[in-house]
Design a protein around this motif. Structure first.
Motif, mmCIF file in Angstrom:
data_model
loop_
_atom_site.group_PDB
_atom_site.id
_atom_site.type_symbol
_atom_site.label_atom_id
_atom_site.label_comp_id
_atom_site.label_asym_id
_atom_site.label_seq_id
_atom_site.Cartn_x
_atom_site.Cartn_y
_atom_site.Cartn_z
ATOM 1 N N ARG A 198 19.537 -3.493 30.214
ATOM 2 C CA ARG A 198 20.064 -3.967 28.928
ATOM 3 C C ARG A 198 21.244 -4.873 29.147
ATOM 4 O O ARG A 198 21.881 -4.850 30.199
ATOM 5 C CB ARG A 198 20.517 -2.780 28.073
ATOM 6 C CG ARG A 198 19.390 -2.057 27.442
ATOM 7 C CD ARG A 198 19.857 -0.731 26.846
ATOM 8 N NE ARG A 198 18.741 0.189 26.822
ATOM 9 C CZ ARG A 198 17.823 0.195 25.862
ATOM 10 N NH1 ARG A 198 17.933 -0.628 24.848
ATOM 11 N NH2 ARG A 198 16.809 1.029 25.906
ATOM 12 N N ARG A 199 21.553 -5.616 28.135
ATOM 13 C CA ARG A 199 22.665 -6.547 28.178
ATOM 14 C C ARG A 199 23.963 -5.858 28.589
ATOM 15 O O ARG A 199 24.770 -6.403 29.322
ATOM 16 C CB ARG A 199 22.850 -7.168 26.791
ATOM 17 C CG ARG A 199 23.199 -8.614 26.773
ATOM 18 C CD ARG A 199 23.057 -9.151 25.365
ATOM 19 N NE ARG A 199 21.738 -9.755 25.194
ATOM 20 C CZ ARG A 199 21.477 -11.030 25.443
ATOM 21 N NH1 ARG A 199 22.425 -11.824 25.868
ATOM 22 N NH2 ARG A 199 20.278 -11.534 25.273
ATOM 23 N N ASP B 136 24.270 -3.166 30.422
ATOM 24 C CA ASP B 136 24.228 -2.485 31.721
ATOM 25 C C ASP B 136 24.887 -3.355 32.794
ATOM 26 O O ASP B 136 24.792 -4.578 32.746
ATOM 27 C CB ASP B 136 22.775 -2.203 32.127
ATOM 28 C CG ASP B 136 22.151 -1.114 31.280
ATOM 29 O OD1 ASP B 136 22.899 -0.206 30.869
ATOM 30 O OD2 ASP B 136 20.939 -1.187 31.017
ATOM 31 N N ASP C 255 14.717 -7.159 30.196
ATOM 32 C CA ASP C 255 15.565 -6.603 29.148
ATOM 33 C C ASP C 255 14.653 -5.894 28.157
ATOM 34 O O ASP C 255 13.812 -6.528 27.526
ATOM 35 C CB ASP C 255 16.328 -7.751 28.462
ATOM 36 C CG ASP C 255 17.335 -7.226 27.454
ATOM 37 O OD1 ASP C 255 17.198 -6.048 27.044
ATOM 38 O OD2 ASP C 255 18.230 -7.985 27.076
ATOM 39 N N GLU D 262 15.107 -4.911 25.381
ATOM 40 C CA GLU D 262 15.258 -5.391 24.006
ATOM 41 C C GLU D 262 14.709 -6.794 23.833
ATOM 42 O O GLU D 262 14.653 -7.331 22.731
ATOM 43 C CB GLU D 262 16.734 -5.359 23.597
ATOM 44 C CG GLU D 262 17.146 -3.966 23.190
ATOM 45 C CD GLU D 262 18.566 -3.628 23.619
ATOM 46 O OE1 GLU D 262 19.298 -4.544 24.032
ATOM 47 O OE2 GLU D 262 18.920 -2.448 23.551
#
Ligand SMILES: Nc1ncnc2c1ncn2[C@@H]1O[C@H](COP(=O)(O)OP(=O)(O)OP(=O)(O)O)[C@@H](O)[C@H]1O
Ligand SMILES: [Mg+2]
Length: 366
Positions: free
Chosen positions: A49-50, A52, A78, A80
């Motif tokens: 994720r962004r 992380d 990602d 998401e």
């Protein structure tokens, strides 16, 4: 036995903690599509994720190596981001390669051409920039992206060190010799620690593909880092790659590496445009005699082995590295040298292939 490898791998993955969740990579659901080969080589996707930390992918790789396992093949995604769909290619499935996402075409980029190699320092960036400039000279709209986030070459090779502007949420590409350019080297300081740059190759590549104001291009050249690593996987999963070009030197050694590099593209159904043999002998400028400093025939052997075309053999050219360091590609600096003439021929051969795959593209004149 695969199961014992499997548990070793899962334990190694779980030994890497995500500081955001406080749990291991397996436990926090960050590993998808885990596939273990008989020799213990793991293939999987890290769902990053962004928020992380960028270093997790590297830590995962280190943990597996420390556990005595072979180099893993890691893709980064990602969760998401857009969900990948399943690859339809039957031969990938039968070869035991996990299903890869179907990459989509990015309108505006034109033909995406990856310039890759098995080994470092064989001349990928040299071929990439000279082919890009040669195609721009032919009137094509060309962009070049540096996919090497650890050792970006493009700023130096194009002689451009500015910071790109951001307008309307899009990074404005820089330009040199009629070619639009983007490299992580434009965005971070040259001495920025590698940890800052982070192994979020997928994110960077995706951003360079989608958040840069490339405009309408005919041709998009990607200068890859060496090997068969995350950047190659990330690229082929992010965008429909029209074809790959493998650069090798005449030595047997680097041909073996190049073969592995080429097979990787084959597995994901990226057409092989052909082989460029670089540093292929030295043409004595006085006598015109050719000296084969690094052996002979590597490109030919590789092309044969892959049933691919040998797109050309670029001789070692005195002064080329110097000019490159001053940001002057050889097709600009010394357009009549054997290397420059050959690089232009290679550019035309690559475009002849790129322009005839699938959709219609402008055809070169002359
Ligand atoms: N045909 C040639 N004649 C003379 N010098 C060359 C030739 N091709 C490349 N070089 C020089 O060799 C060096 C390595 O080339 P280049 O940077 O293009 O390799 P690379 O494969 O992109 O390397 P890396 O794997 O580090 O990205 C550079 O200094 C380049 O100028
Ligand atoms: Mg390079």
């Amino acid at each position: 036995m695969t199961t014992s490898h499997q548990s070793t791998i899962e334990a190694a993955l779980d030994s890497v903690l995500n500081p955001r969740t406080g749990t291991g990579m397996m436990a926090s659901g960050m590993i998808a599509d885990l596939d273990v080969a008989a020799d213990g080589a793991a293939t999987f996707t890290v769902l990053l994720r962004r928020e992380d930390p960028a270093t997790l992918v590297r830590q995962v790789r280190q943990a597996l190596t420390a556990a005595g396992l072979p180099q893993p093949k890691i893709a980064v995604r990602d969760p998401e981001g857009p969900a990948p769909t399943t690859h339809a290619a039957p031969q990938s499935a039968s070869a035991g390669v996990p299903a890869a996402p179907v990459p989509s075409e990015i309108p505006g980029l034109g033909r995406v051409i990856a310039i890759s190699s098995g080994k470092g320092g064989v001349g990928k960036s040299t071929v990439a920039i000279n082919v890009a400039v040669a195609l721009a000279e032919r009137g094509l709209r060309v962009g070049i992206m540096d996919a090497d986030i650890y050792g970006p070459n493009l700023p130096r090779m194009a002689g451009v060190y500015e910071k790109p502007a951001v307008r309307d949420g899009l990074i404005q590409p820089l330009e040199a010799w009629g070619v639009k350019l983007m490299s992580i080297g434009f965005l971070v300081d040259r001495d920025a620690p590698a940890i800052w740059r982070g192994p979020i190759i997928m994110k960077v590549i995706n951003q360079f593909l989608r958040d840069v104001a490339w405009g309408e291009l005919d041709c998009f050249i990607v200068d890859m880092p060496p090997g068969t690593g995350d950047a190659q996987l990330s690229l082929v999963q992010s965008v429909l790659v029209s074809g790959a070009v493998i650069v090798t030197t005449p030595q047997e050694m680097s041909v073996g590496d190049a073969l592995r590099g080429a097979k990787m593209f084959e597995r994901v159904n990226v057409p092989m445009f052909g082989i460029v043999e670089n540093m292929s002998g030295f043409l004595d400028p006085v006598t015109g005699m050719r000296h084969d400093l690094f052996g002979t025939g590597g490109g030919e052997r590789l092309a044969e082995e892959l049933d691919a075309e040998l797109l050309g053999q670029v001789p070692l050219q005195g002064g080329m590295a110097d000019a490159a360091d001053r940001g002057r590609p050889i097709v600009i600096e010394a357009p009549t040298t054997a290397a420059a003439v050959m690089l232009r021929e290679i550019a035309d051969r690559i475009w002849a292939k790129a322009s005839t795959v699938r959709q219609r593209m402008p055809v070169l004149e002359g």
